[in-house]
Write a protein that holds these residues in place. Structure first.
Motif, short mmCIF file in Angstrom:
data_model
loop_
_atom_site.label_atom_id
_atom_site.label_comp_id
_atom_site.label_asym_id
_atom_site.label_seq_id
_atom_site.Cartn_x
_atom_site.Cartn_y
_atom_site.Cartn_z
N THR A 314 0.79 -1.24 0.00
CA THR A 314 0.00 0.00 0.00
C THR A 314 0.82 1.28 0.00
OG1 THR A 314 -0.14 -0.16 2.42
CG2 THR A 314 -1.95 -1.09 1.16
N LEU A 315 2.05 1.27 0.53
CA LEU A 315 2.81 2.51 0.67
C LEU A 315 3.90 2.61 -0.37
CD1 LEU A 315 3.17 2.66 4.57
CD2 LEU A 315 1.42 3.71 3.12
N MET A 316 4.25 3.84 -0.70
CA MET A 316 5.32 4.11 -1.66
C MET A 316 6.64 4.37 -0.93
SD MET A 316 3.30 6.54 -4.38
CE MET A 316 4.71 6.55 -5.48
N ARG A 317 7.73 4.25 -1.66
CA ARG A 317 9.06 4.41 -1.08
C ARG A 317 9.32 5.87 -0.69
NH1 ARG A 317 11.91 2.37 -5.12
NH2 ARG A 317 11.92 0.29 -4.20
N PHE A 318 9.94 6.05 0.47
CA PHE A 318 10.32 7.38 0.93
C PHE A 318 11.53 7.90 0.13
CE2 PHE A 318 7.30 6.93 3.97
CZ PHE A 318 7.45 7.64 5.15
N ARG A 319 11.69 9.22 0.14
CA ARG A 319 12.96 9.79 -0.28
C ARG A 319 13.96 9.61 0.84
NH1 ARG A 319 11.11 15.14 -1.64
NH2 ARG A 319 12.45 15.80 0.05
N TYR A 320 15.24 9.49 0.49
CA TYR A 320 16.23 9.15 1.52
C TYR A 320 16.35 10.24 2.57
CZ TYR A 320 20.26 6.90 3.54
OH TYR A 320 21.10 6.25 4.40
N ASP A 321 16.27 11.51 2.18
CA ASP A 321 16.37 12.57 3.18
C ASP A 321 15.15 12.56 4.11
OD1 ASP A 321 14.85 13.33 0.91
OD2 ASP A 321 14.89 15.42 1.59
N GLN A 322 13.97 12.23 3.58
CA GLN A 322 12.79 12.12 4.43
C GLN A 322 12.93 10.96 5.41
OE1 GLN A 322 9.85 11.59 1.37
NE2 GLN A 322 9.35 13.76 1.29
N PHE A 323 13.49 9.86 4.91
CA PHE A 323 13.65 8.67 5.74
C PHE A 323 14.60 8.92 6.90
CE2 PHE A 323 15.99 4.54 6.24
CZ PHE A 323 14.99 3.90 6.94
N MET A 324 15.74 9.55 6.63
CA MET A 324 16.70 9.83 7.70
C MET A 324 16.18 10.90 8.66
SD MET A 324 18.97 7.64 7.14
CE MET A 324 20.29 8.10 8.23
N SER A 325 15.44 11.88 8.14
CA SER A 325 14.85 12.88 9.02
C SER A 325 13.83 12.25 9.96
CB SER A 325 14.17 13.98 8.18
OG SER A 325 15.11 14.67 7.40
N LEU A 326 13.06 11.29 9.47
CA LEU A 326 12.10 10.59 10.33
C LEU A 326 12.81 9.89 11.48
CD1 LEU A 326 9.24 9.48 10.89
CD2 LEU A 326 9.78 7.59 9.35
N GLY A 327 13.95 9.26 11.19
CA GLY A 327 14.67 8.55 12.23
C GLY A 327 15.33 9.46 13.24
N TRP A 328 16.08 10.45 12.75
CA TRP A 328 16.90 11.26 13.65
C TRP A 328 16.14 12.43 14.27
CZ3 TRP A 328 21.52 9.92 15.46
CH2 TRP A 328 22.24 8.94 14.76
N LYS A 329 15.17 13.01 13.55
CA LYS A 329 14.50 14.21 14.04
C LYS A 329 13.15 13.93 14.69
CE LYS A 329 16.60 17.26 10.58
NZ LYS A 329 16.34 18.22 9.48
#
Length: 448
Positions: A314-329
């Motif tokens: 159901t979900l689409m792939r994240f952009r890498y900067d969005q993915f890392m921001s989700l983890g760290w921020k």
């Protein structure tokens, strides 16, 4: 007294070496059979969810597709690049598979049962720091990814290994912080002890924020959609596995699905009651405890497996900067804040004698006030130089390479868009002119 001295709940006093060997073989068979079932369920599930044929119709119930894939991996030509470091190249998938098979050793699948006349728990081993063992094994698995990408001496595998290492390290931090709140509530890192504390209440309810953080982190940990950035087909092909073939690729592929089972088993153990039945104790006595624990444990593991299959469909792939921001921020700061709240709550209950409902009410009030202040301060921020420069035209090639717009940046309008507008206007004018000329001609013809 022996159990209190060891710091674990499971009783291994009647364990023998051959029972331990049988348990180890059972875990290997259990994981391999579960992977085969996972491949079948995922293919069938994705085909149903996305309304498309394929492996869904390969043989009765799509079962023949698994045999075809296994035959392809076993008999495919075994190749590697001429520049590859052969030892490291073979060590990568070996480390990955070994660490994947090792995690389930400390996961309890049931209570003590009678095995050939010996009382033994449905668990291979347990220690007072079993949870640290799980985190250590998952961290060591990263070496298999890095060695696979580096030893191939190829560009795309190296990029995939570096990207995967950054991803795994980032999401292991939030995953570990989510588990620390469970350790604080139970006062132990023994997996059997953690399961024993969830007889009446599963930790997913009182520790719901940590549970949600763990669910998100476990998907990022095993490189599944929408977080499968290290294996993005359009960018890095198969990531660190690009230069692998035959069973060396198969070991990576097997380890990936075993790691899905591992994170699901850890979620079951830490938050979902472990092998306990999904109803109050004593409600259905003949379906609780004993060998029934394996059934409830497996069903709970497959609940989390289905969630990962569902998100892939159901979900689409994240952009890498969005993915890392989700983890760290987002995930790591929330995990730290929740950990502080749990620690304060445990301290107040231990030293002040305040009841749990009062503490929960105080924490909820502080959280509401904090959210109000953050939202109020966020709306009244002063104008910055970045906002003043927001009207400037964004240059995607300013750094020497194309970059997508971030935040409030906007791409300049395409010159072809203007030409297209003019072309449409000219075409419309020509059509109107031709229509007027035809009307005039028809009128003159009628007058004649």
């Amino acid at each position: 007294m022996i159990l209190a001295a060891t710091g674990v709940q499971a009783d291994f006093t009647q364990e023998t070496w051959w029972i331990t060997l049988i348990k180890a073989l059972f875990i290997i068979v259990y994981l391999i059979a579960s992977v085969i079932m996972a491949l079948w369920v995922e293919r069938r599930g994705l085909a149903r969810m996305q309304t498309r044929p394929g492996p869904n119709v390969a043989g009765p119930l799509g079962l023949f597709q698994a045999f075809a894939d296994a035959g392809k991996l076993l008999f495919k030509e075994d190749i590697w690049t001429s520049r590859a470091d052969k030892f490291m190249y073979l060590l990568g998938p070996t480390v990955m598979a070994f660490t994947a098979f090792s995690v389930l050793a400390v996961i309890p699948m049931g209570p003590n049962v009678s095995l050939f006349g010996h009382s033994s728990p449905l668990q291979l081993a347990d220690t007072p720091v079993a949870a640290l063992y799980i985190l250590a094994m998952t961290s060591l698995g990263l070496y298999g990814i890095v060695l696979g990408g580096w030893s191939a001496r190829s560009t795309l595998p190296l990029y995939g290994a570096v990207r995967s290492s950054a991803q795994v390290i980032s999401y292991e931090l939030s995953m570990g912080l989510a588990l620390v709140s469970v350790f604080l509530m139970t006062g132990s890192m023994s997996t059997s002890e953690i399961v024993s504390t969830q007889t009446t209440l599963w930790w997913c309810l009182p520790l719901f924020p940590a549970f949600v953080i763990y669910l998100i982190s476990m998907v990022g940990e095993v490189n599944r959609l929408p977080f499968d950035l290290p294996e993005a087909e359009g960018e890095l092909v198969a990531g660190h596995m690009t230069e692998y073939s035959s069973m060396k690729f198969g070991w990576y592929y097997l380890a990936e699905y075993i790691n899905m089972l591992n994170v699901s088993a850890v979620a079951t153990t830490m938050f979902f009651g472990g092998w306990h039945a999904p109803w109050p104790e004593g409600l259905i006595p003949f379906m609780e405890g004993g060998w029934w624990g394996i059934l409830w444990f497996t069903l709970k593991v497959w609940f989390f497996m289905f969630l990962m299959i569902w998100t892939r469909a159901t979900l689409m792939r994240f952009r890498y900067d969005q993915f890392m921001s989700l983890g760290w921020k987002i995930l790591i700061p929330i995990s730290l804040g929740w950990l502080v709240i749990v620690a304060v709550q445990q301290g107040l209950m231990a030293w002040s004698g305040i009841s749990l409902p009062v503490i929960v009410a105080i924490i909820a009030g502080v959280a509401i006030v904090a959210i109000f202040l953050i939202s109020w301060l966020g709306d009244s921020k002063p104008v910055t130089t970045e906002e003043a420069e927001a009207d400037e035209v964004f240059d995607a090639f300013a750094g020497g390479y194309p970059a997508p717009p971030v935040g409030d940046q906007q791409l300049p309008p395409s010159p072809r868009a203007g030409r297209a507008t003019v072309a449409v206007a000219v075409g419309t004018a020509e059509v109107l002119e031709a229509s007027d000329s035809q009307t005039l001609q028809s009128k003159e013809h009628s007058d004649e």
